[in-house]
Write an enzyme that holds these catalytic residues in place. Structure first.
Site, PDB file in Angstrom:
ATOM      1  N   LYS A 143      -8.210   2.870  -3.091  1.00 38.59           N
ATOM      2  CA  LYS A 143      -8.644   2.785  -1.698  1.00 38.59           C
ATOM      3  C   LYS A 143      -9.132   4.141  -1.214  1.00 38.59           C
ATOM      4  CE  LYS A 143      -7.407   0.740   2.728  1.00 38.59           C
ATOM      5  NZ  LYS A 143      -6.317   0.197   3.570  1.00 38.59           N
ATOM      6  N   ASN A 198     -10.966  -6.619   7.784  1.00 42.18           N
ATOM      7  CA  ASN A 198     -10.114  -5.534   8.258  1.00 42.18           C
ATOM      8  C   ASN A 198      -9.795  -5.753   9.731  1.00 42.18           C
ATOM      9  OD1 ASN A 198      -8.688  -3.190   8.567  1.00 42.18           O
ATOM     10  ND2 ASN A 198     -10.344  -1.810   7.970  1.00 42.18           N
ATOM     11  N   GLU A 223     -14.911  -4.973   2.281  1.00 40.52           N
ATOM     12  CA  GLU A 223     -14.265  -4.994   3.588  1.00 40.52           C
ATOM     13  C   GLU A 223     -15.285  -5.163   4.707  1.00 40.52           C
ATOM     14  OE1 GLU A 223     -11.006  -2.165   4.492  1.00 40.52           O
ATOM     15  OE2 GLU A 223     -12.412  -1.402   6.005  1.00 40.52           O
ATOM     16  N   GLU A 236      -6.532  -7.509   6.056  1.00 42.31           N
ATOM     17  CA  GLU A 236      -6.089  -6.130   5.896  1.00 42.31           C
ATOM     18  C   GLU A 236      -5.623  -5.525   7.221  1.00 42.31           C
ATOM     19  OE1 GLU A 236      -9.177  -3.779   3.983  1.00 42.31           O
ATOM     20  OE2 GLU A 236     -10.197  -5.640   3.475  1.00 42.31           O
ATOM     21  N   SER A 237      -4.450  -4.912   7.190  1.00 42.13           N
ATOM     22  CA  SER A 237      -3.930  -4.083   8.285  1.00 42.13           C
ATOM     23  C   SER A 237      -3.371  -4.891   9.452  1.00 42.13           C
ATOM     24  CB  SER A 237      -4.999  -3.119   8.816  1.00 42.13           C
ATOM     25  OG  SER A 237      -5.500  -2.310   7.769  1.00 42.13           O
ATOM     26  N   LYS A 240       0.635   4.838   1.199  1.00 41.33           N
ATOM     27  CA  LYS A 240      -0.134   5.649   2.142  1.00 41.33           C
ATOM     28  C   LYS A 240       0.805   6.629   2.822  1.00 41.33           C
ATOM     29  CE  LYS A 240      -1.695   3.700   5.978  1.00 41.33           C
ATOM     30  NZ  LYS A 240      -2.582   2.974   6.924  1.00 41.33           N
ATOM     31  N   GLU A 243       0.814  -1.215   0.000  1.00 44.29           N
ATOM     32  CA  GLU A 243       0.000   0.000   0.000  1.00 44.29           C
ATOM     33  C   GLU A 243       0.848   1.267   0.000  1.00 44.29           C
ATOM     34  OE1 GLU A 243      -4.057   0.364   1.746  1.00 44.29           O
ATOM     35  OE2 GLU A 243      -2.912   1.224   3.399  1.00 44.29           O
TER      36      GLU A 243
END
Length: 264
Positions: free
Chosen positions: A119, A188, A168, A218-219, A58, A56
């Site tokens: 995103k 997520n 998500e 995710e994350s 970001k 990603e």
């Protein structure tokens, strides 16, 4: 008001401002030309990949502030691709994440062929037109932001524009949205109300997802052992952002992580 509510409220105002500068009919006409250029499938890339890393781009987040303010989107995304990313995710929200739609276009102009996830906090069809015009392969739809009917409508339109959908989910309430049959089913690990992360969320919820689908965690993913455990649990994709972007050279950080993943 929690962070997600604040973001969505701001997003509604932002979209109306966008419409004043570029009316939806004008944007739709611009997208017609973009549709002539096919985009690669993110789902297929993740299912076929040995690592499944979604790298990603970001620059900042509401909880951490600036992570890598000076990062060049064309340089970093190309480096991600060259260092083995299965797919890319690019934050395009400006107010909270320091992103722009132009970042996706810059990646494509730089020659990035890897699937790109647009995103953002998508709540309106206008944003889907923005995503396709940029050259995105897929868009993120967040169950917590949308009613079931809204999500179904946006998913259908995304498909009509030739894009896939990563849906998500975060909790038991969101899991009901899995019946909409998105291209990719995301869990997520970050609570979007508080922005706290816990990767155990993926392990707890995967059993509620359908079999034989593309699943994405995710994350909150920071080490190779976590990725291996998530893959054994049944995930195909692993979205990583801050762990890479806080490095001076995110592309090299990704390369090192993938090397560790393959050799550990």
């Amino acid at each position: 008001m929690d962070i997600l509510e604040e973001i969505v409220a701001y997003k509604r105002r932002e979209i109306e401002e966008f419409r004043l500068y570029v009316p939806e009919t004008q944007l739709a006409g611009m997208v017609e030309k973009a549709l002539r250029i096919p985009v690669p499938s993110m789902r297929e890339a993740l299912v076929a990949s040995e690592t499944g890393i979604i790298a990603e781009f970001k620059r900042r987040s509401p909880s951490k502030g600036w992570i890598h303010r000076a990062a060049d989107p064309d340089v970093v995304t190309k480096a991600y691709e060259e260092n083995g990313a299965s797919a890319l995710s690019i934050l395009t929200d400006q107010h909270f994440f320091g992103g722009y739609d132009e970042f996706v276009r810059m990646a494509r102009i730089a020659g990035v062929k890897t699937p790109i996830l647009y995103k953002n906090f998508i709540i309106d069809e206008y944003q889907l037109l923005q995503a396709r015009y940029c050259g995105a392969s897929a868009v993120l739809l967040i169950a917590a932001c949308l009613s079931m009917d809204e999500c179904a409508r946006l998913l259908k339109m995304a498909h009509s524009l030739g894009m896939e959908v990563l849906l998500e989910m975060h909790n038991d309430r969101d899991i009901a949205y899995a019946e909409l049959k998105p291209d990719m089913y995301g869990i997520n690990n970050r609570n979007l109300g508080t922005f706290e992360t816990n990767v155990e969320n993926s392990f707890n919820l995967i059993g509620h997802l359908p079999e034989n689908v593309c699943r994405v965690s995710e994350s909150g993913i920071h080490d190779a052992e976590t990725v291996k455990a998530l893959r054994e649990a049944g995930f195909h994709g692993f979205l990583m952002g801050e762990n890479l972007m806080k490095a001076e050279n995110p592309g090299m950080a990704l390369g090192g992580f993938i090397h560790q993943l393959k050799t550990s």
